[in-house]
Design an enzyme around this catalytic site. Structure first.
Site, short mmCIF file in Angstrom:
data_model
loop_
_atom_site.label_atom_id
_atom_site.label_comp_id
_atom_site.label_asym_id
_atom_site.label_seq_id
_atom_site.Cartn_x
_atom_site.Cartn_y
_atom_site.Cartn_z
N LYS A 159 7.48 -6.82 22.51
CA LYS A 159 6.40 -5.83 22.40
C LYS A 159 5.21 -6.51 21.73
O LYS A 159 5.18 -6.70 20.51
CB LYS A 159 6.85 -4.63 21.55
CG LYS A 159 5.82 -3.52 21.51
CD LYS A 159 5.50 -3.20 20.07
CE LYS A 159 4.22 -2.48 19.84
NZ LYS A 159 2.99 -3.13 20.23
N GLU A 165 8.44 -11.64 9.25
CA GLU A 165 7.39 -12.58 8.83
C GLU A 165 6.18 -11.72 8.49
O GLU A 165 5.52 -11.21 9.40
CB GLU A 165 7.06 -13.56 9.96
CG GLU A 165 8.22 -14.44 10.39
CD GLU A 165 8.49 -15.55 9.38
OE1 GLU A 165 7.55 -15.99 8.70
OE2 GLU A 165 9.65 -15.97 9.27
N GLU A 175 -3.91 -8.38 0.89
CA GLU A 175 -4.23 -9.26 2.02
C GLU A 175 -5.46 -8.70 2.74
O GLU A 175 -5.47 -7.55 3.14
CB GLU A 175 -3.05 -9.31 2.98
CG GLU A 175 -3.28 -10.23 4.14
CD GLU A 175 -2.09 -10.28 5.09
OE1 GLU A 175 -1.59 -9.21 5.48
OE2 GLU A 175 -1.66 -11.40 5.43
P1 NAD Z 1 0.95 -4.74 12.16
O1 NAD Z 1 2.06 -4.75 11.19
O2 NAD Z 1 -0.02 -3.62 12.12
O3 NAD Z 1 1.48 -4.80 13.66
C1 NAD Z 1 2.35 -5.79 14.09
C2 NAD Z 1 3.14 -5.31 15.28
O4 NAD Z 1 3.97 -4.22 14.85
C3 NAD Z 1 2.28 -4.76 16.43
O5 NAD Z 1 2.86 -5.12 17.65
C4 NAD Z 1 2.36 -3.26 16.22
O6 NAD Z 1 2.18 -2.51 17.39
C5 NAD Z 1 3.79 -3.11 15.72
N1 NAD Z 1 4.03 -1.88 14.95
C6 NAD Z 1 3.14 -1.10 14.31
N2 NAD Z 1 3.77 -0.07 13.74
C7 NAD Z 1 5.08 -0.19 14.02
C8 NAD Z 1 6.24 0.56 13.68
N3 NAD Z 1 6.17 1.66 12.94
N4 NAD Z 1 7.44 0.11 14.11
C9 NAD Z 1 7.53 -1.02 14.83
N5 NAD Z 1 6.48 -1.76 15.20
C10 NAD Z 1 5.26 -1.36 14.78
O7 NAD Z 1 0.25 -6.16 11.98
P2 NAD Z 1 -1.08 -6.67 12.65
O8 NAD Z 1 -2.20 -5.90 12.02
O9 NAD Z 1 -0.94 -6.69 14.12
O10 NAD Z 1 -1.12 -8.20 12.16
C11 NAD Z 1 -1.59 -8.57 10.94
C12 NAD Z 1 -0.45 -8.75 9.94
O11 NAD Z 1 0.49 -9.68 10.46
C13 NAD Z 1 -0.92 -9.34 8.64
O12 NAD Z 1 -0.33 -8.64 7.59
C14 NAD Z 1 -0.41 -10.77 8.69
O13 NAD Z 1 -0.21 -11.37 7.45
C15 NAD Z 1 0.85 -10.61 9.44
N6 NAD Z 1 1.26 -11.90 9.99
C16 NAD Z 1 2.29 -12.58 9.38
C17 NAD Z 1 2.68 -13.82 9.85
C18 NAD Z 1 3.82 -14.58 9.20
O14 NAD Z 1 4.30 -15.52 9.81
N7 NAD Z 1 4.25 -14.22 8.02
C19 NAD Z 1 2.03 -14.38 10.95
C20 NAD Z 1 0.98 -13.67 11.54
C21 NAD Z 1 0.60 -12.42 11.05
#
Ligand code: NAD
Length: 504
Positions: free
Chosen positions: A202, A277, A408
């Site tokens: 997804k 992650e 963040e």
């Molecule tokens: P997000 O958590 O908003 O979304 C990530 C994914 O989760 C998306 O596909 C989203 O549709 C899905 N999602 C949202 N709500 C959900 C739920 N309730 N249940 C299951 N899935 C759900 O993150 P984002 O805004 O897309 O990305 C930014 C974040 O990602 C930042 O916090 C960043 O630090 C983190 N990130 C971490 C790493 C790592 O390796 N640690 C790498 C890249 C990004």
């Protein structure tokens, strides 16, 4: 100046052809199809606001169908029957196809996410191919052990023969964020497939295009139907359905700590295995003896690349007081030298943030910081006709309790703080709920390794920042995550161990 930008026509025939059929479908059981309920949503170029494609809005029913397909494929002759060598070759073929389409994929990534073309073309897309190539090599090296036992109660005249085998964990739900869409997908798909798992991917709703193109390339490589299914749609619908699904064995998630927590709750029903992650607030510590010619551009790249939308972005810089002014000045000059524009323009260093909401969020941090007494040394302004750009920004006088320092930001904003003693820098660096990464800049070996041992983080870089490779395990300590991606630990997270103990 307000940046007014139009979307350029992609140079590659592949990207033009992909966008020429703007209605995208989901991939289930080797077939592209509309979402069950027929819903769609738009994906846009964040630089210009132009619509790029209509994506299928997946539903819980689509998730059920995708999980059923992955479950069926898990034990299918076409997948489980492949020899390890054949599985490795298949992964290698996916890597080769990504390389063969590197320019097209980099263009699609830029159009959908905003990042500069250089970042995709020379960084993230080739790195995605390398993920498959690296994990391809593991397929023939997934080994159990034989174990001499000390069991005292075996029947007289008999022996114990005990050994372990490694088995794929099962059906994996891979959920990815929008910052580096293709690479984040590859970091999950490659080890999952190497382990023999099947996957429902997804992608983030903001940036699904390269995942869909990768799906096409995986089918072209000969991946059997159902081994990878791709369901586009929203987190609250597709994400929650996947994470709560009783027939999903593992969730591999990259995203925010907030959503990570929700997934922990949703996964309880069948006690899914989880790798998470999550977010970060990574420190970069510059000691008095650091080589400034290396440190300043390195720290600038560590925060500003991909407009700060990098989980390991070095958003907190701690500089020894003797070099503090030089660091603030150097980072400010580096920030001001970066050119903002459309990612497909060769002159562009930084594209927009992924959308207006994210740029507004970054602006909110700056507004609150200013009100709290923080000072802007460079940048600080939102830009662009649609408000999606944000200038690379250097902030000083940021207290440890400010939002700017604690949360963040996921934007091109760095807070610089002086320290007098390396021990003080360690206390500052560790004053965070996160523990994803950090960097130390010094020419003294002992200081470098002492700080590396003392800063609480999954990765520490010495005299560099944001260096990645599939060989290097990557994971978050503290609230930055559970488990690891990459390296041998990255594969382990997709395998179960079975112990067989026989009386012979
Ligand atoms: P997000 O958590 O908003 O979304 C990530 C994914 O989760 C998306 O596909 C989203 O549709 C899905 N999602 C949202 N709500 C959900 C739920 N309730 N249940 C299951 N899935 C759900 O993150 P984002 O805004 O897309 O990305 C930014 C974040 O990602 C930042 O916090 C960043 O630090 C983190 N990130 C971490 C790493 C790592 O390796 N640690 C790498 C890249 C990004």
């Amino acid at each position: 100046m307000t940046l007014a930008i139009t979307t350029p026509t992609p140079k590659t025939e592949g990207a033009r052809a992909f966008l020429a059929s703007p209605r995208k479908q989901i991939l289930i059981d080797g077939q592209w199809r509309d979402a069950g309920a027929g819903g769609t949503f738009e994906t846009h170029d964040p630089a210009s606001g132009q619509m790029l494609a209509l994506l299928a809005e997946g539903t819980a029913d689509d998730v059920d169908a995708a999980v059923a397909s992955a479950r069926q494929a898990l034990t299918s002759h076409e997948w489980r029957g492949l020899t390890p060598s054949a599985r490795g070759k298949l992964l290698g073929k996916i890597a080769d196809l990504i390389d063969a389409h590197v320019e097209e994929l980099a263009e699609l990534e830029t159009l959908d996410q905003g990042k500069s073309y250089k970042t995709g073309r020379f960084g993230e897309i080739p790195a995605s191919a390398e993920q498959f190539r690296y994990f391809a090599g593991f397929c023939t090296k997934i080994l159990g052990t034989t174990i001499p036992t000390s069991i005292s109660y075996q029947p007289a005249g008999k022996q114990i023969f005990a050994y372990t085998t490694r088995e794929p964990i099962g059906v994996v739900a891979a959920i990815t964020p929008w910052n580096s869409p293709m690479l984040m997908a590859a970091m999950k798909l490659a080890p999952a497939l190497a382990a023999g798992c099947t996957v429902v991917l997804k992608p983030a709703e903001e940036t699904s295009l390269t995942a869909l193109r990768l799906g096409e390339l995986m089918l072209e490589a000969g991946l059997p139907k159902g081994v990878v299914n791709i369901v586009t749609g929203f987190g609250e619908i597709v994400g929650t359905a996947l994470t709560a699904h009783p027939d999903v064995d593992k969730v591999a998630f990259t995203g925010s700590t907030e959503v990570g927590r929700m997934i922990v709750g949703a996964a309880q029903g069948n006690l899914k295995k989880l790798t998470l992650e999550l977010g970060g607030k990574s420190p970069a510590i510059i000691l008095a003896d650091a080589d400034m010619a290396l440190a300043i551009p390195g720290v600038a790249r560590g925060i500003f690349s991909n407009s700060g939308q990098v989980c390991v972005a070095g958003s907190r810089v701690y500089a020894h007081r003797s070099v503090y002014d030089q660091v603030v000045d150097g980072l400010s000059k580096a920030a001001s030298a970066l050119t903002l524009g459309h990612g497909l323009d060769p002159a562009t260093d930084l594209g927009p943030l992924v959308n207006r909401k994210q740029a507004d969020r970054v602006a909110g941090f700056i507004r609150d910081g200013r009100a709290d007494g923080a000072e802007i040394a460079a940048g600080g302004r939102q830009d662009g006709e649609f408000g999606t750009f944000f200038e690379p920004t250097v902030v000083t006088s940021v207290r440890p309790d400010m939002r700017l320092m604690r949360e963040e930001i996921f934007g091109p904003v760095v807070a610089v703080t002086p320290f007098d003693d390396p021990d003080e820098a360690i206390v500052y660096a560790n004053d965070s709920p996160y523990g994803l990464a950090g960097s130390v800049w010094t020419q003294d070996l002992s200081s470098a390794h002492r700080l590396a041992a003392s800063v609480k983080a999954g990765t520490i870089w010495i005299n560099c920042h944001s260096y990645f490779s599939p060989e290097l395990p990557k994971g978050g300590h503290r609230q930055s995550g559970w488990g690891y991606e990459n390296g041998a630990p990255g594969l382990d997270n997709y395998l179960e161990t079975k112990t067989v103990c026989a009386v012979i």
